[in-house]
Write a protein that holds these residues in place. Structure first.
Motif, short mmCIF file in Angstrom:
data_model
loop_
_atom_site.label_atom_id
_atom_site.label_comp_id
_atom_site.label_asym_id
_atom_site.label_seq_id
_atom_site.Cartn_x
_atom_site.Cartn_y
_atom_site.Cartn_z
N GLU A 229 5.66 23.84 -2.85
CA GLU A 229 6.55 24.15 -4.01
C GLU A 229 7.53 22.89 -4.59
N ARG A 230 8.03 22.14 -3.28
CA ARG A 230 8.71 21.00 -3.63
C ARG A 230 7.74 19.89 -4.29
N MET A 231 6.58 19.41 -3.83
CA MET A 231 5.83 18.64 -4.45
C MET A 231 5.32 18.96 -5.79
N GLU A 232 5.20 20.25 -6.14
CA GLU A 232 4.65 20.79 -7.52
C GLU A 232 5.86 20.61 -8.44
N ASN A 233 7.12 20.85 -7.87
CA ASN A 233 8.15 20.71 -8.84
C ASN A 233 8.24 19.11 -9.43
N TYR A 234 8.05 18.44 -8.44
CA TYR A 234 8.27 16.89 -8.69
C TYR A 234 7.00 16.27 -9.84
N GLY A 235 5.97 17.16 -9.65
CA GLY A 235 4.86 16.69 -10.69
C GLY A 235 4.23 15.77 -10.10
N VAL A 236 4.18 15.45 -8.68
CA VAL A 236 3.36 14.37 -8.17
C VAL A 236 2.08 14.39 -8.35
N LYS A 237 1.34 13.33 -8.72
CA LYS A 237 -0.18 13.18 -9.23
C LYS A 237 -0.50 12.08 -8.20
N TYR A 238 0.22 11.10 -7.72
CA TYR A 238 -0.17 10.04 -6.85
C TYR A 238 0.80 9.61 -5.81
N ILE A 239 0.60 9.53 -4.70
CA ILE A 239 1.38 8.96 -3.54
C ILE A 239 0.97 7.47 -3.24
N VAL A 240 1.57 6.44 -3.35
CA VAL A 240 1.39 5.16 -3.23
C VAL A 240 1.94 4.61 -1.82
N TRP A 241 0.98 4.53 -0.73
CA TRP A 241 1.72 4.08 0.28
C TRP A 241 1.91 2.58 0.52
N ILE A 242 2.88 1.80 0.90
CA ILE A 242 2.61 0.45 0.93
C ILE A 242 3.15 -0.02 2.25
N ASP A 243 2.30 -0.95 2.86
CA ASP A 243 2.34 -1.20 4.25
C ASP A 243 2.51 -2.96 4.38
N GLY A 244 3.45 -3.29 5.13
CA GLY A 244 3.37 -4.73 5.27
C GLY A 244 4.60 -5.10 5.23
N SER A 245 4.96 -6.56 5.22
CA SER A 245 6.11 -7.14 5.13
C SER A 245 6.09 -8.62 4.73
N THR A 246 7.31 -9.34 4.52
CA THR A 246 7.53 -10.60 4.23
C THR A 246 8.19 -11.28 5.36
N GLU A 247 7.63 -12.52 5.95
CA GLU A 247 8.18 -13.08 7.19
C GLU A 247 8.17 -14.38 7.11
N THR A 248 9.25 -15.23 7.65
CA THR A 248 9.21 -16.65 7.77
C THR A 248 8.17 -17.08 8.73
N THR A 249 7.25 -17.89 8.49
CA THR A 249 6.05 -18.35 9.46
C THR A 249 6.33 -19.82 9.95
N ALA A 250 7.26 -20.55 9.38
CA ALA A 250 7.48 -22.11 9.87
C ALA A 250 8.86 -22.38 9.31
N SER A 251 9.47 -23.37 9.65
CA SER A 251 10.59 -24.14 9.17
C SER A 251 10.60 -25.54 10.04
N ALA A 252 11.22 -26.45 9.10
CA ALA A 252 11.39 -27.90 9.70
C ALA A 252 12.74 -28.52 9.24
N GLY A 253 13.15 -29.61 9.76
CA GLY A 253 14.42 -30.25 9.13
C GLY A 253 15.72 -29.95 9.55
#
Length: 220
Positions: A108-132
């Motif tokens: 009922e809650r999903m129908e009240n929201y009118g949900v058609k698509y659920i988009v799941w995003i997986d991942g991250s942003t990381e610092t891979t190297a540094s210098a100086g």
């Protein structure tokens, strides 16, 4: 199999970032009046969590009621559906939706929201190297810094688009972004920041718009 769709090299006065978007599509998106899309971040990994600000950024870029794209804010949806979309209870596979919908309250809650698509995003942003290095001094004659530093960042995100009503995977998108930031310091440090996560967000949002609304020509 993923196929390359877009390769964009964006050079800023502040730094440089390269963004690559790939797409796998099983069916074309279709949104009718009153339909909504919810974008959620995966946070089940012990090594990282998909950043809430990345999810909010994609939602802001994609939300466009004039084009018929209504995005439900992540936290509003998770709170309203509590506890079914918490990290420990959220469905990991699209086939889990059938079992979840056996719960009348959830349905009922999903129908009240009118949900058609659920988009799941997986991942991250990381610092891979540094210098100086940069050193700063303060004396009676004044203060100043001298040196030079650089750091590399890399974003790696994948979005899975679930068709909630048909209980199927509509497709997947991936966004990989890399960039190098610089910090020269001659008296005053001047940061030249590569906006890696922000560019991954914009690239993914644009591709999601084309995925969900294939008949709409993107404005940018």
């Amino acid at each position: 199999m993923f196929k390359p769709l877009l390769v964009a090299a964006i050079i800023f006065i502040s730094g440089c970032t390269t963004v690559v978007i790939d797409e796998y599509r099983r069916s074309d998106g279709e949104l009718a009046e009153g339909d909504s899309v919810v974008i959620l971040g995966r946070r089940h990994s012990s090594e990282y969590e998909t950043e809430p600000d990345l999810i909010a950024c994609v939602g802001r870029e994609l939300h466009n009621p004039e084009l018929g794209v209504n995005i439900i804010p992540e936290q509003d949806f998770v709170d309203f559906m509590y506890p079914w979309f918490e990290p420990r209870t959220a469905p990991m596979h699209v086939r889990s939706l059938d079992r979840l919908m056996e719960n009348e309250s959830v349905r009922e809650r999903m129908e009240n929201y009118g949900v058609k698509y659920i988009v799941w995003i997986d991942g991250s942003t990381e610092t891979t190297a540094s210098a100086g290095s940069i050193s700063c001094t303060i004396s009676t004659g004044g203060a100043g810094c001298f040196g030079f530093g650089t750091w590399d960042k890399e974003s790696d995100y994948e979005a899975a688009v679930w068709d909630f009503r048909d209980r199927e995977l509509s497709g997947k998108l991936s966004a990989d972004a890399k960039g190098t930031s610089y910090m020269p310091a001659i008296v005053v440090p001047i940061p030249l920041i590569a906006r890696v996560q922000n560019n991954a967000c914009k690239g993914m949002a644009l591709q999601l718009q084309q995925f969900l609304m294939p008949a709409v020509t993107p404005s940018s």
